[in-house]
Scaffold this active site. Structure first.
Site, short mmCIF file in Angstrom:
data_model
loop_
_atom_site.label_atom_id
_atom_site.label_comp_id
_atom_site.label_asym_id
_atom_site.label_seq_id
_atom_site.Cartn_x
_atom_site.Cartn_y
_atom_site.Cartn_z
N ARG A 230 -40.23 49.82 39.84
CA ARG A 230 -40.68 51.00 39.11
C ARG A 230 -40.80 50.70 37.63
O ARG A 230 -39.95 50.02 37.05
CB ARG A 230 -39.69 52.18 39.28
CG ARG A 230 -39.91 52.99 40.53
CD ARG A 230 -41.22 53.79 40.45
NE ARG A 230 -41.55 54.49 41.68
CZ ARG A 230 -42.28 54.01 42.70
NH1 ARG A 230 -42.76 52.80 42.68
NH2 ARG A 230 -42.55 54.77 43.75
N GLU A 259 -48.51 54.98 33.87
CA GLU A 259 -49.59 54.47 34.71
C GLU A 259 -50.71 55.51 34.79
O GLU A 259 -50.40 56.70 34.92
CB GLU A 259 -49.06 54.17 36.13
CG GLU A 259 -48.05 53.03 36.13
CD GLU A 259 -47.52 52.68 37.52
OE1 GLU A 259 -48.08 53.15 38.53
OE2 GLU A 259 -46.53 51.94 37.59
N HIS A 278 -50.20 48.40 40.17
CA HIS A 278 -49.38 49.06 41.19
C HIS A 278 -49.95 48.80 42.59
O HIS A 278 -50.31 49.72 43.33
CB HIS A 278 -49.27 50.57 40.91
CG HIS A 278 -48.04 51.19 41.52
ND1 HIS A 278 -47.31 52.17 40.89
CD2 HIS A 278 -47.41 50.98 42.70
CE1 HIS A 278 -46.30 52.53 41.67
NE2 HIS A 278 -46.35 51.81 42.77
P1 NAD Z 1 -33.87 50.67 48.97
O1 NAD Z 1 -33.29 52.03 48.76
O2 NAD Z 1 -33.92 50.12 50.34
O3 NAD Z 1 -33.07 49.62 48.06
C1 NAD Z 1 -32.72 49.88 46.73
C2 NAD Z 1 -31.45 49.10 46.45
O4 NAD Z 1 -31.14 49.28 45.06
C3 NAD Z 1 -30.24 49.61 47.25
O5 NAD Z 1 -29.63 48.53 47.95
C4 NAD Z 1 -29.30 50.17 46.20
O6 NAD Z 1 -27.94 49.94 46.50
C5 NAD Z 1 -29.72 49.39 44.96
N1 NAD Z 1 -29.38 50.05 43.70
C6 NAD Z 1 -29.41 51.37 43.41
N2 NAD Z 1 -29.02 51.56 42.12
C7 NAD Z 1 -28.74 50.33 41.63
C8 NAD Z 1 -28.29 49.89 40.37
N3 NAD Z 1 -28.03 50.74 39.37
N4 NAD Z 1 -28.11 48.56 40.18
C9 NAD Z 1 -28.37 47.67 41.19
N5 NAD Z 1 -28.78 48.04 42.41
C10 NAD Z 1 -28.98 49.36 42.63
O7 NAD Z 1 -35.32 50.73 48.30
P2 NAD Z 1 -36.56 49.78 48.60
O8 NAD Z 1 -37.37 50.37 49.69
O9 NAD Z 1 -36.09 48.39 48.72
O10 NAD Z 1 -37.41 49.99 47.26
C11 NAD Z 1 -37.01 49.42 46.03
C12 NAD Z 1 -37.91 49.89 44.90
O11 NAD Z 1 -39.25 49.45 45.12
C13 NAD Z 1 -38.00 51.41 44.73
O12 NAD Z 1 -38.01 51.70 43.33
C14 NAD Z 1 -39.38 51.75 45.29
O13 NAD Z 1 -39.90 52.95 44.77
C15 NAD Z 1 -40.16 50.53 44.84
N6 NAD Z 1 -41.41 50.30 45.57
C16 NAD Z 1 -42.49 49.88 44.86
C17 NAD Z 1 -43.67 49.59 45.52
C18 NAD Z 1 -44.88 49.17 44.75
O14 NAD Z 1 -45.98 49.53 45.15
N7 NAD Z 1 -44.78 48.40 43.68
C19 NAD Z 1 -43.75 49.73 46.90
C20 NAD Z 1 -42.62 50.14 47.61
C21 NAD Z 1 -41.44 50.42 46.93
C1 MLT Z 2 -43.97 53.55 46.77
O1 MLT Z 2 -43.07 54.14 46.16
O2 MLT Z 2 -44.14 53.63 48.00
C2 MLT Z 2 -44.88 52.65 46.02
O3 MLT Z 2 -44.79 52.75 44.66
C3 MLT Z 2 -46.25 52.52 46.54
C4 MLT Z 2 -47.20 53.65 46.33
O4 MLT Z 2 -47.04 54.46 45.43
O5 MLT Z 2 -48.16 53.74 47.06
#
Ligand code: NAD
Ligand code: MLT
Length: 310
Positions: A230, A259, A278
């Protein structure tokens, strides 16, 4: 018949599921005022990351029963405002895990082999093999910040590429980290010892600017950082300065404080930064997964079945 508004581009597989139980209107690119004007007609709203569902929109949605976010992060929905009005907010926690993990790994390899700049150079008609000498990731240390769904998959693949793994996640057990081949350490040690750092945490008040001038100063001058989680977890001004001053070797970012990315120092950093718009979840497979996952949940709520809230 119920009415569903789809206000961001969603895969047709999701629209087909919703159409079994509702009239579906796909209206993308609406301005907030336009959304407020029409939302009162709808029982459900399906979004991706483009629509910001504010308190004002939720209050105007007098018929709304459910808001579905085709993706993981519900940070573009005012969830407390929805909860106060009894509107369920659902998401797809796993549908784009692999896509996001693979994007982070692609960023790491692209950074270490200068692929975007080498490609641009050949397309300009050049044949410059000296500028683009890279580094291997084999036997290097990858620091994974956040060992949840995406971080775990990144760790598994990186392990198979022969990388040594450190992880920082205060909510994960040592046993789980060990299963993934990771040594759990504190953030300072991870920043100091890693050759590559990849962020996979949610954006919360605790993680906003978790990576700042102080934490960046702990990195090796040869280390690189990747953020496909994020925008706002990294202080962008501090990152741009750290790369320009040679304090770190580079960065790859898929997500930004604001964004779409507008005027930004990040654009002026040069060849040691890779920026993508993104794209983490932007694979055909992930978009089908999240569309089906969220559409099924909306369909169930419109049929009066219980919801699985985000
Ligand atoms: P998840 O909930 O499975 O994992 C997140 C992890 O972060 C957990 O293990 C949690 O314990 C840990 N965490 C929480 N707070 C923390 C802190 N202060 N310090 C260290 N670790 C901490 O989530 P996920 O599905 O693996 O997603 C992770 C991130 O990726 C989210 O922000 C999600 O929105 C983002 N994401 C981005 C895209 C994209 O398009 N770029 C796509 C999917 C997800
Ligand atoms: C998500 O949170 O799933 C990702 O940022 C991807 C998206 O926004 O499509």
């Amino acid at each position: 018949m119920s009415k569903v508004l789809v206000s961001d581009p969603i895969d047709q597989a999701g629209i087909d599921i919703l159409s079994q139980v509702a009239t579906v209107d796909v209206k993308t690119g609406l301005k907030p005022a336009e959304l407020i004007e029409i939302i009162g007609e709808y029982d459900a709203l399906m979004i991706r990351s483009g629509t910001r569902v504010t308190q004002e929109i939720i209050e105007a949605g007098t018929q709304l029963k459910i808001i579905g976010r085709a993706g993981v992060g519900v940070d573009n929905v005012d969830v407390p405002a929805a909860t106060r009005r009894g509107i369920v907010v659902v998401n797809s926690p796993e549908g784009n895990t692999i896509a996001a993990a693979e994007h982070a790994l692609a960023m790491m390899l692209s950074l270490s082999r200068h692929i975007p700049d080498a490609n641009a150079s050949v397309k300009r008609g050049e044949w410059d093999r000296k500028t683009f000498v890279g580094a291997e990731v084999y036997k290097k240390t990858l620091g994974v910040v956040g060992l949840g769904k995406i971080g775990s998959h990144v760790a598994t693949v990186a392990k198979a590429m022969g990388m040594k793994l450190l992880a920082y996640d205060p909510f994960i057990s040592t046993e789980r980290a060990e299963q993934l081949g990771c040594q759990l350490v504190d953030l300072d040690l991870l920043m100091q010892q890693s050759d590559y750092i990849t962020l996979h945490i949610p954006k919360t008040p605790e993680t906003t600017h978790l990576i700042n001038a102080n934490t960046l100063a702990k990195m090796k001058p040869t280390a690189r950082i990747i953020n496909c989680a994020r925008g706002g977890i990294i202080d962008e001004a501090a990152l741009a300065a750290a790369i320009k001053e040679g304090k770190i070797a580079g960065a790859a970012l898929d997500v930004f404080e604001s964004e779409p990315l507008g005027e930004s120092e990040l654009r002026t950093v040069g060849k040691d930064i890779i920026l993508t718009p993104h794209l983490g979840a932007s694979t055909t497979e992930a978009q089908v997964n999240v569309a089906i996952d969220v559409a099924e949940q909306i369909r169930d709520v419109l049929l009066g079945l219980p919801a699985r809230s985000a």
